[in-house]
Design a protein around this motif. Sequence first.
Motif, PDB file in Angstrom:
ATOM      1  N   GLY A 163       0.796  -1.216   0.000  1.00  0.00           N
ATOM      2  CA  GLY A 163       0.000   0.000   0.000  1.00  0.00           C
ATOM      3  C   GLY A 163       0.829   1.267   0.000  1.00  0.00           C
ATOM      4  O   GLY A 163       0.366   2.322   0.449  1.00  0.00           O
ATOM      5  N   THR A 164       2.057   1.172  -0.494  1.00  0.00           N
ATOM      6  CA  THR A 164       2.930   2.348  -0.580  1.00  0.00           C
ATOM      7  C   THR A 164       2.391   3.288  -1.650  1.00  0.00           C
ATOM      8  O   THR A 164       2.239   2.893  -2.815  1.00  0.00           O
ATOM      9  CB  THR A 164       4.373   1.938  -0.896  1.00  0.00           C
ATOM     10  N   ALA A 165       2.112   4.507  -1.273  1.00  0.00           N
ATOM     11  CA  ALA A 165       1.349   5.406  -2.130  1.00  0.00           C
ATOM     12  C   ALA A 165       2.091   5.845  -3.384  1.00  0.00           C
ATOM     13  O   ALA A 165       1.503   5.922  -4.465  1.00  0.00           O
ATOM     14  CB  ALA A 165       0.919   6.631  -1.325  1.00  0.00           C
ATOM     15  N   ALA A 166       3.382   6.162  -3.251  1.00  0.00           N
ATOM     16  CA  ALA A 166       4.109   6.767  -4.373  1.00  0.00           C
ATOM     17  C   ALA A 166       5.278   5.886  -4.804  1.00  0.00           C
ATOM     18  O   ALA A 166       6.078   5.460  -3.972  1.00  0.00           O
ATOM     19  CB  ALA A 166       4.609   8.152  -3.990  1.00  0.00           C
ATOM     20  N   VAL A 167       5.361   5.622  -6.096  1.00  0.00           N
ATOM     21  CA  VAL A 167       6.469   4.851  -6.664  1.00  0.00           C
ATOM     22  C   VAL A 167       7.143   5.707  -7.728  1.00  0.00           C
ATOM     23  O   VAL A 167       6.481   6.199  -8.650  1.00  0.00           O
ATOM     24  CB  VAL A 167       5.988   3.528  -7.292  1.00  0.00           C
ATOM     25  N   PHE A 168       8.443   5.893  -7.578  1.00  0.00           N
ATOM     26  CA  PHE A 168       9.226   6.672  -8.532  1.00  0.00           C
ATOM     27  C   PHE A 168      10.283   5.768  -9.175  1.00  0.00           C
ATOM     28  O   PHE A 168      11.063   5.129  -8.476  1.00  0.00           O
ATOM     29  CB  PHE A 168       9.941   7.837  -7.837  1.00  0.00           C
ATOM     30  N   ASP A 169      10.300   5.730 -10.496  1.00  0.00           N
ATOM     31  CA  ASP A 169      11.326   4.984 -11.221  1.00  0.00           C
ATOM     32  C   ASP A 169      12.507   5.907 -11.500  1.00  0.00           C
ATOM     33  O   ASP A 169      12.368   6.918 -12.195  1.00  0.00           O
ATOM     34  CB  ASP A 169      10.777   4.457 -12.546  1.00  0.00           C
ATOM     35  N   ALA A 170      13.670   5.555 -10.948  1.00  0.00           N
ATOM     36  CA  ALA A 170      14.883   6.303 -11.244  1.00  0.00           C
ATOM     37  C   ALA A 170      15.323   5.991 -12.672  1.00  0.00           C
ATOM     38  O   ALA A 170      15.308   4.841 -13.103  1.00  0.00           O
ATOM     39  CB  ALA A 170      15.985   5.922 -10.258  1.00  0.00           C
ATOM     40  N   THR A 171      15.710   7.015 -13.401  1.00  0.00           N
ATOM     41  CA  THR A 171      16.142   6.824 -14.776  1.00  0.00           C
ATOM     42  C   THR A 171      17.225   7.845 -15.098  1.00  0.00           C
ATOM     43  O   THR A 171      17.652   8.609 -14.225  1.00  0.00           O
ATOM     44  CB  THR A 171      14.948   6.965 -15.745  1.00  0.00           C
ATOM     45  N   MET A 172      17.690   7.837 -16.321  1.00  0.00           N
ATOM     46  CA  MET A 172      18.594   8.868 -16.818  1.00  0.00           C
ATOM     47  C   MET A 172      17.909   9.553 -17.983  1.00  0.00           C
ATOM     48  O   MET A 172      17.243   8.899 -18.800  1.00  0.00           O
ATOM     49  CB  MET A 172      19.933   8.265 -17.261  1.00  0.00           C
ATOM     50  N   ASN A 173      18.063  10.866 -18.063  1.00  0.00           N
ATOM     51  CA  ASN A 173      17.434  11.657 -19.122  1.00  0.00           C
ATOM     52  C   ASN A 173      18.300  11.565 -20.378  1.00  0.00           C
ATOM     53  O   ASN A 173      19.343  12.199 -20.476  1.00  0.00           O
ATOM     54  CB  ASN A 173      17.290  13.106 -18.659  1.00  0.00           C
ATOM     55  N   ARG A 174      17.841  10.774 -21.331  1.00  0.00           N
ATOM     56  CA  ARG A 174      18.611  10.534 -22.555  1.00  0.00           C
ATOM     57  C   ARG A 174      18.858  11.825 -23.327  1.00  0.00           C
ATOM     58  O   ARG A 174      19.959  12.047 -23.861  1.00  0.00           O
ATOM     59  CB  ARG A 174      17.854   9.526 -23.428  1.00  0.00           C
ATOM     60  N   ASP A 175      17.862  12.687 -23.379  1.00  0.00           N
ATOM     61  CA  ASP A 175      18.016  13.938 -24.123  1.00  0.00           C
ATOM     62  C   ASP A 175      19.002  14.875 -23.432  1.00  0.00           C
ATOM     63  O   ASP A 175      19.767  15.584 -24.092  1.00  0.00           O
ATOM     64  CB  ASP A 175      16.658  14.626 -24.276  1.00  0.00           C
ATOM     65  N   HIS A 176      18.991  14.873 -22.092  1.00  0.00           N
ATOM     66  CA  HIS A 176      19.936  15.694 -21.334  1.00  0.00           C
ATOM     67  C   HIS A 176      21.366  15.233 -21.590  1.00  0.00           C
ATOM     68  O   HIS A 176      22.271  16.053 -21.787  1.00  0.00           O
ATOM     69  CB  HIS A 176      19.606  15.603 -19.850  1.00  0.00           C
ATOM     70  N   ILE A 177      21.578  13.914 -21.610  1.00  0.00           N
ATOM     71  CA  ILE A 177      22.906  13.374 -21.886  1.00  0.00           C
ATOM     72  C   ILE A 177      23.349  13.742 -23.301  1.00  0.00           C
ATOM     73  O   ILE A 177      24.501  14.106 -23.530  1.00  0.00           O
ATOM     74  CB  ILE A 177      22.920  11.845 -21.705  1.00  0.00           C
ATOM     75  N   THR A 178      22.425  13.672 -24.240  1.00  0.00           N
ATOM     76  CA  THR A 178      22.751  14.022 -25.628  1.00  0.00           C
ATOM     77  C   THR A 178      23.170  15.474 -25.732  1.00  0.00           C
ATOM     78  O   THR A 178      24.133  15.814 -26.435  1.00  0.00           O
ATOM     79  CB  THR A 178      21.532  13.758 -26.536  1.00  0.00           C
ATOM     80  N   ARG A 179      22.463  16.352 -25.008  1.00  0.00           N
ATOM     81  CA  ARG A 179      22.834  17.772 -25.028  1.00  0.00           C
ATOM     82  C   ARG A 179      24.207  17.996 -24.408  1.00  0.00           C
ATOM     83  O   ARG A 179      25.026  18.764 -24.933  1.00  0.00           O
ATOM     84  CB  ARG A 179      21.773  18.596 -24.287  1.00  0.00           C
ATOM     85  N   MET A 180      24.466  17.335 -23.274  1.00  0.00           N
ATOM     86  CA  MET A 180      25.772  17.481 -22.625  1.00  0.00           C
ATOM     87  C   MET A 180      26.881  16.967 -23.536  1.00  0.00           C
ATOM     88  O   MET A 180      27.956  17.564 -23.620  1.00  0.00           O
ATOM     89  CB  MET A 180      25.797  16.716 -21.310  1.00  0.00           C
ATOM     90  N   ARG A 181      26.628  15.865 -24.206  1.00  0.00           N
ATOM     91  CA  ARG A 181      27.617  15.278 -25.109  1.00  0.00           C
ATOM     92  C   ARG A 181      27.974  16.258 -26.228  1.00  0.00           C
ATOM     93  O   ARG A 181      29.143  16.421 -26.583  1.00  0.00           O
ATOM     94  CB  ARG A 181      27.033  13.988 -25.682  1.00  0.00           C
ATOM     95  N   ALA A 182      26.960  16.934 -26.742  1.00  0.00           N
ATOM     96  CA  ALA A 182      27.189  17.922 -27.791  1.00  0.00           C
ATOM     97  C   ALA A 182      27.992  19.109 -27.269  1.00  0.00           C
ATOM     98  O   ALA A 182      28.871  19.632 -27.954  1.00  0.00           O
ATOM     99  CB  ALA A 182      25.858  18.392 -28.374  1.00  0.00           C
ATOM    100  N   GLU A 183      27.699  19.515 -26.033  1.00  0.00           N
ATOM    101  CA  GLU A 183      28.431  20.629 -25.427  1.00  0.00           C
ATOM    102  C   GLU A 183      29.893  20.268 -25.213  1.00  0.00           C
ATOM    103  O   GLU A 183      30.791  21.076 -25.464  1.00  0.00           O
ATOM    104  CB  GLU A 183      27.784  21.008 -24.095  1.00  0.00           C
ATOM    105  N   PHE A 184      30.143  19.030 -24.742  1.00  0.00           N
ATOM    106  CA  PHE A 184      31.518  18.577 -24.553  1.00  0.00           C
ATOM    107  C   PHE A 184      32.269  18.574 -25.877  1.00  0.00           C
ATOM    108  O   PHE A 184      33.413  19.011 -25.968  1.00  0.00           O
ATOM    109  CB  PHE A 184      31.539  17.171 -23.949  1.00  0.00           C
ATOM    110  N   ALA A 185      31.620  18.056 -26.906  1.00  0.00           N
ATOM    111  CA  ALA A 185      32.267  17.954 -28.211  1.00  0.00           C
ATOM    112  C   ALA A 185      32.591  19.322 -28.779  1.00  0.00           C
ATOM    113  O   ALA A 185      33.587  19.493 -29.495  1.00  0.00           O
ATOM    114  CB  ALA A 185      31.375  17.175 -29.169  1.00  0.00           C
ATOM    115  N   ALA A 186      31.736  20.305 -28.474  1.00  0.00           N
ATOM    116  CA  ALA A 186      31.940  21.652 -28.991  1.00  0.00           C
ATOM    117  C   ALA A 186      33.015  22.418 -28.233  1.00  0.00           C
ATOM    118  O   ALA A 186      33.537  23.417 -28.727  1.00  0.00           O
ATOM    119  CB  ALA A 186      30.619  22.427 -28.940  1.00  0.00           C
ATOM    120  N   SER A 187      33.337  21.948 -27.047  1.00  0.00           N
ATOM    121  CA  SER A 187      34.354  22.616 -26.241  1.00  0.00           C
ATOM    122  C   SER A 187      35.737  22.358 -26.821  1.00  0.00           C
ATOM    123  O   SER A 187      36.084  21.229 -27.156  1.00  0.00           O
ATOM    124  CB  SER A 187      34.285  22.099 -24.800  1.00  0.00           C
TER     125      SER A 187
END
Length: 233
Positions: free
Chosen positions: A107-131
């Motif tokens: 009866g646990t009310a709230a369930v949160f699935d931990a994940t990674m934001n694929r789009d956020h990683i893609t943006r960071m990867r692009a920023e790293f490459a541009a540096s």
Amino acid sequence: EIPDDLASGETLVDRRRAELERSAAVLGVHRVVWLGYKDSGMTGWPQNADPESFWQADVEQAAARLAAVLREEHADVLTAYDWHGVYGHPDHVKVHTVGHRAADLAGTAAVFDATMNRDHITRMRAEFAASTSIAESSSSTNDDDGAVTDFDPNGPADDGNPFGEPEAAITHRVDVSAYLTQKRESLRCHSSQITDSSLFLKMPEEAFVRGFGIEWFIKRGATPGVHDGWLFE
């Protein structure tokens, strides 16, 4: 991997348990419960078929064990992994299935699935490459920053699916930047897995903040759409 410095009579299981206890202490976790399952290994490994592995565990029995802990702790929130365990690890996938069922039983009310934001990683990867500095260093095959830019979250992970989940599926963005010292120190506790975590530990502070200062969750039953929040609100 078996570390070279195991003491006489010490097993990898002993070492990993001790590392986890230290990591939990760093994070302020007040209780660690061992449910007795064996590591299932990565997708396709022989360990997947071990009847004592978590992957082979009966869902109802495993969920009942976890539900007992949830009741004892009067848990308001349970965190699990997303549907494919972020990157397909069989034990992570099982955590999702067992976790959701346990929450129903307890009866646990709230369930949160931990994940990674694929789009956020893609943006960071692009920023790293541009540096300029990263672009120059990535020409070296031995450079950790090159590993960051070489990692493609949209490519197939362990189970063939892309890494994490798209931003459109995520519901919660949690700022944990105030706790990055503890987070990094908790990683250091897992020294027997240093080949897995060394990239994260060697990241420059700015890169570590960008990569790990935000945690991403999908709340079960919530309408997708990222918003800043906290799991107990």
